[in-house]
Design a protein around this motif. Structure first.
Motif, short mmCIF file in Angstrom:
data_model
loop_
_atom_site.label_atom_id
_atom_site.label_comp_id
_atom_site.label_asym_id
_atom_site.label_seq_id
_atom_site.Cartn_x
_atom_site.Cartn_y
_atom_site.Cartn_z
N CYS A 19 94.14 -5.70 59.23
CA CYS A 19 94.60 -5.02 57.92
C CYS A 19 94.66 -6.49 57.00
O CYS A 19 94.06 -6.25 55.77
N LEU A 20 95.37 -7.45 57.51
CA LEU A 20 95.43 -8.52 56.65
C LEU A 20 94.14 -9.27 56.54
O LEU A 20 94.06 -10.44 55.88
N LYS A 21 93.10 -9.03 57.23
CA LYS A 21 91.82 -9.91 56.90
C LYS A 21 91.45 -9.76 55.60
O LYS A 21 90.61 -10.38 55.03
N ILE A 22 91.60 -8.42 54.81
CA ILE A 22 91.36 -8.32 53.50
C ILE A 22 92.12 -8.93 52.52
O ILE A 22 91.86 -8.89 51.37
N GLY A 23 93.17 -9.49 52.73
CA GLY A 23 94.31 -10.32 52.15
C GLY A 23 95.49 -9.63 52.25
O GLY A 23 96.07 -8.95 53.12
N GLU A 24 96.39 -9.79 51.11
CA GLU A 24 97.74 -9.55 51.21
C GLU A 24 98.13 -8.16 50.88
O GLU A 24 97.42 -7.34 50.48
N GLU A 81 87.53 -12.00 65.56
CA GLU A 81 86.85 -10.86 66.18
C GLU A 81 87.32 -9.24 65.97
O GLU A 81 86.75 -8.51 66.45
N LEU A 82 88.26 -9.32 65.31
CA LEU A 82 88.83 -8.06 64.72
C LEU A 82 88.12 -7.38 63.85
O LEU A 82 87.67 -8.04 62.65
N GLU A 83 87.86 -6.09 63.89
CA GLU A 83 87.31 -5.08 62.60
C GLU A 83 88.25 -5.00 61.55
O GLU A 83 89.07 -4.57 61.97
N VAL A 84 87.83 -5.26 60.49
CA VAL A 84 88.71 -4.96 59.31
C VAL A 84 89.25 -3.66 59.13
O VAL A 84 88.25 -2.77 59.32
N ILE A 85 90.41 -3.34 59.18
CA ILE A 85 90.87 -2.05 58.90
C ILE A 85 91.31 -1.87 57.32
O ILE A 85 92.15 -2.49 56.97
N SER A 86 90.55 -1.20 56.63
CA SER A 86 90.70 -0.81 55.35
C SER A 86 92.12 0.27 54.96
O SER A 86 92.20 1.27 55.86
N ILE A 87 92.70 -0.22 53.99
CA ILE A 87 94.02 0.58 53.88
C ILE A 87 93.95 0.91 52.18
O ILE A 87 93.41 0.19 51.28
N ILE A 88 94.81 1.84 51.97
CA ILE A 88 94.90 2.29 50.60
C ILE A 88 96.21 1.56 50.34
O ILE A 88 97.27 1.83 50.60
#
Length: 92
Positions: A19-24, A81-88
């Motif tokens: 989840c943190l791969k997309i930022g804060e 290597e982790l696939e991004v988990i998108s969150i709302i």
């Protein structure tokens, strides 16, 4: 090194890092991702923080987390290597 590798050996902590791969991200957003209580999320975040993999920023009653800017190559490779988990994201 052992502390960092132990921190990334847990499936729930790997989800947090994905989840943190997309930022804060606000700590409250992780409850739905892990499907566990807020105290359980806080314990997982604490282990990643103690290992120096993430950093926190207080924002009112919540804390926001992001990946540490400087990570050892072996930890960065695992995160890459982790696939991004998108969150709302919440509005806290």
């Amino acid at each position: 090194m052992a502390k960092q590798l132990k921190a990334v050996s847990d499936p729930n902590r790997l989800k947090l890092l994905a989840c943190l791969k997309i930022g804060e991200v606000c700590a409250c957003d992780f409850v739905d991702v892990l499907n566990v209580s807020q105290p359980a999320v806080s314990q997982q975040l604490k282990k990643l923080k103690e290992a120096g993999i993430i950093v926190e920023r207080p924002a009112g009653t919540w804390k926001h987390y992001r990946l540490n800017d400087v990570l050892p190559p072996y930890i960065q490779t695992i995160i890459d290597e982790l696939e991004v988990i998108s969150i709302i994201k919440c509005n806290c």
